[in-house]
Design an enzyme around this catalytic site. Structure first.
Site, mmCIF file in Angstrom:
data_model
loop_
_atom_site.group_PDB
_atom_site.id
_atom_site.type_symbol
_atom_site.label_atom_id
_atom_site.label_comp_id
_atom_site.label_asym_id
_atom_site.label_seq_id
_atom_site.Cartn_x
_atom_site.Cartn_y
_atom_site.Cartn_z
ATOM 1 C CG HIS A 23 -8.593 -3.205 14.006
ATOM 2 N ND1 HIS A 23 -7.942 -4.003 13.091
ATOM 3 C CD2 HIS A 23 -9.597 -3.960 14.504
ATOM 4 C CE1 HIS A 23 -8.542 -5.182 13.029
ATOM 5 N NE2 HIS A 23 -9.552 -5.184 13.877
ATOM 6 C CG HIS A 79 -14.977 -12.272 14.678
ATOM 7 N ND1 HIS A 79 -13.965 -12.718 15.498
ATOM 8 C CD2 HIS A 79 -14.473 -11.187 14.025
ATOM 9 C CE1 HIS A 79 -12.908 -11.937 15.340
ATOM 10 N NE2 HIS A 79 -13.191 -10.995 14.465
ATOM 11 C CD GLU A 81 -11.531 -7.484 16.031
ATOM 12 O OE1 GLU A 81 -11.618 -8.191 15.023
ATOM 13 O OE2 GLU A 81 -10.608 -6.662 16.204
ATOM 14 C CG ASP A 83 -15.713 -5.387 14.725
ATOM 15 O OD1 ASP A 83 -15.217 -6.191 15.524
ATOM 16 O OD2 ASP A 83 -15.535 -5.443 13.502
ATOM 17 C CG HIS A 145 -10.002 -10.334 11.636
ATOM 18 N ND1 HIS A 145 -10.403 -9.449 12.581
ATOM 19 C CD2 HIS A 145 -8.733 -10.007 11.324
ATOM 20 C CE1 HIS A 145 -9.453 -8.605 12.837
ATOM 21 N NE2 HIS A 145 -8.435 -8.900 12.100
ATOM 22 C CG ASP A 164 -14.269 -9.566 10.455
ATOM 23 O OD1 ASP A 164 -15.123 -8.678 10.503
ATOM 24 O OD2 ASP A 164 -13.503 -9.829 11.404
ATOM 25 C CE1 TYR A 192 -13.220 -5.564 6.581
ATOM 26 C CE2 TYR A 192 -12.654 -7.645 5.571
ATOM 27 C CZ TYR A 192 -13.262 -6.941 6.583
ATOM 28 O OH TYR A 192 -13.908 -7.608 7.594
ATOM 29 C CG HIS A 225 -17.201 -5.057 8.838
ATOM 30 N ND1 HIS A 225 -17.609 -4.264 9.889
ATOM 31 C CD2 HIS A 225 -16.304 -5.924 9.360
ATOM 32 C CE1 HIS A 225 -16.982 -4.632 10.991
ATOM 33 N NE2 HIS A 225 -16.185 -5.644 10.706
HETATM 34 FE FE1 FEO Z 1 -12.479 -9.064 13.258
HETATM 35 FE FE2 FEO Z 1 -15.013 -7.051 12.117
HETATM 36 O O1 FEO Z 1 -13.910 -7.882 13.371
#
Ligand code: FEO
Length: 396
Positions: A23, A79, A81, A83, A145, A164, A192, A225
């Site tokens: 982030h 998602h 985002e 990543d 997330h 996530d 996390y 992740h």
């Molecule tokens: Fe909310 Fe792993 O991105």
């Protein structure tokens, strides 16, 4: 790289051993991370999520060694985002018309990031996508997330792709929860949760209850992740339920910054007072200017109460403490107590400012706090010890 998970499901993601900040520079990743992408090769071929943008070319090349990319029938973007979606532009150069299944918010986010009019198919909770003999069932999971997030569930193989949720920033070649160091794994899981999911705890609790109410078996949880939960995956769900409900251990965390050591001396003597009063409570001290911010936030998450200290400077507080207070305000911890302390030489506003910030961050401030004029003398030190004893009782 292709790792077999179950039946026709494989991991095709990227292990990022080098990552130390996530982030931007907001989240420390001492043990790296992984960007998990999954390939389901049934009658129809589905790809779930991709990887972070810097690995886009490597990822698509690797995917091309595993399967003819043109055989991918569906892309699922759980998602948007970066990543997880970062390799989409590179992938879509090869298969520009392939349908992308995501939530309506996912379309907004993907379009906002990449400015492409891809073949989007919005889905809602309960929508199904047939892969032949098996189906993917979509479950919207806003704020786990971000507002666009969804899970999907593969029937027959009983796999939940949770993105996530239930993840960790943890690079490992083992990739399965039963193969890794359990202490490392759980340390990364709680960090996390504390740093990323705490503000959304009421939604986490609600979403888990909703998924459990479907009464479908979950044999494996494939996160986006870290490790894949194949051994007793319910354990991480149970942990999330605990963490989402005003989690606290018998711990008090003392966080401070100090200019000339006076506030540090106060911190250490307050801690002495606490342990003199309560031998069972775990007291931990951190100088926020020297400690890792995300590790400190994890310790705050675990605590039943915190003490925050800063000397007064320019009628305010030191910036390390100010930044921490800003961050914990956004995290919206629940059910925790707090008090403030700090040295001063002239105007002495720091304790009041910290107390106000703690209160507006949702902490129950149990005392007006303690100040020490100039460098604490033996009388001030004694007062700090007595203050520690007092708050140890108030924090019970
Ligand atoms: Fe909310 Fe792993 O991105």
């Amino acid at each position: 790289m292709k790792l077999h998970i179950k039946s026709n499901v494989s991991w095709v993601g990227k292990i990022d051993w080098e990552l130390r900040k996530f982030h931007g520079d907001e989240y420390s990743t001492h043990r790296g991370s992984t960007y998990n992408s999954y390939l389901i090769e049934e009658g129809k071929v589905a790809l779930i999520d991709t990887v972070w943008a810097p690995f886009a070319k490597e990822y698509v090349k690797n995917l091309g060694n595993i399967i003819d990319i043109k055989k991918i029938d569906y892309i699922i973007a759980n998602h948007a985002e970066i990543d997880h979606s970062g390799a989409l532009p590179e992938l879509m150069r090869h298969i520009p018309d392939t349908p992308i299944y995501c939530t309506a918010n996912g379309i907004k986010s993907l379009t906002g990031h990449y400015h492409q009019n891809w073949n989007f198919h919005p889905v809602k909770t309960g929508d199904r996508l047939s892969l032949g003999k098996k189906e993917l069932i979509f479950i919207e999971a806003p704020m786990l997330h971000w507002p666009d997030t969804m899970f999907c569930y593969l029937t027959s193989d009983n796999i939940l792709f949770s993105n996530d949720a239930f993840g960790q920033h943890y690079a490992t070649e083992f990739m399965f929860n039963d193969l890794v160091d359990q202490a490392e794994l759980m340390a990364e899981c709680i960090k996390y949760y504390a740093n990323i999911l705490t503000p959304f705890s009421p939604l986490v609790d609600k979403k888990i209850k909703e998924v459990l109410s479907f009464n479908v078996p979950v044999d494996i949880i494939c996160t986006s992740h870290g490790v894949i939960w194949r051994n007793n995956p319910v354990q991480i769900v149970d942990q999330y339920v605990k963490w989402a409900n005003s989690y606290k251990e018998n711990q008090i965390t003392v966080v401070y910054d100090s200019m000339w050591n006076g506030t540090r001396v106060m911190a250490e003597n307050i801690a002495r007072g606490i342990t003199q009063s309560d031998q069972k409570v775990n007291v931990k001290l951190y100088n926020i200017a020297k400690a890792d911010k995300n590790d400190v936030i994890t310790e705050i998450f675990k605590s039943k109460a915190i003490l925050v200290g800063s000397p007064t400077i320019n009628r305010g507080i030191l910036t390390g403490v100010a930044a921490l207070l800003e961050e914990i305000k956004g995290l919206r911890f629940q059910g925790k107590k707090a008090a403030a302390f700090g040295c001063y030489g002239w105007s002495g506003e720091s304790v009041k400012i910290i107390s106000q910030n703690l209160s507006s961050a949702g902490f129950q401030v149990v005392d007006e706090g303690i100040r020490a004029l100039w460098n604490p003398d033996s009388k001030s030190i004694e007062e700090c010890i007595e203050f520690g004893k007092k708050v140890a009782e108030l924090f019970k």
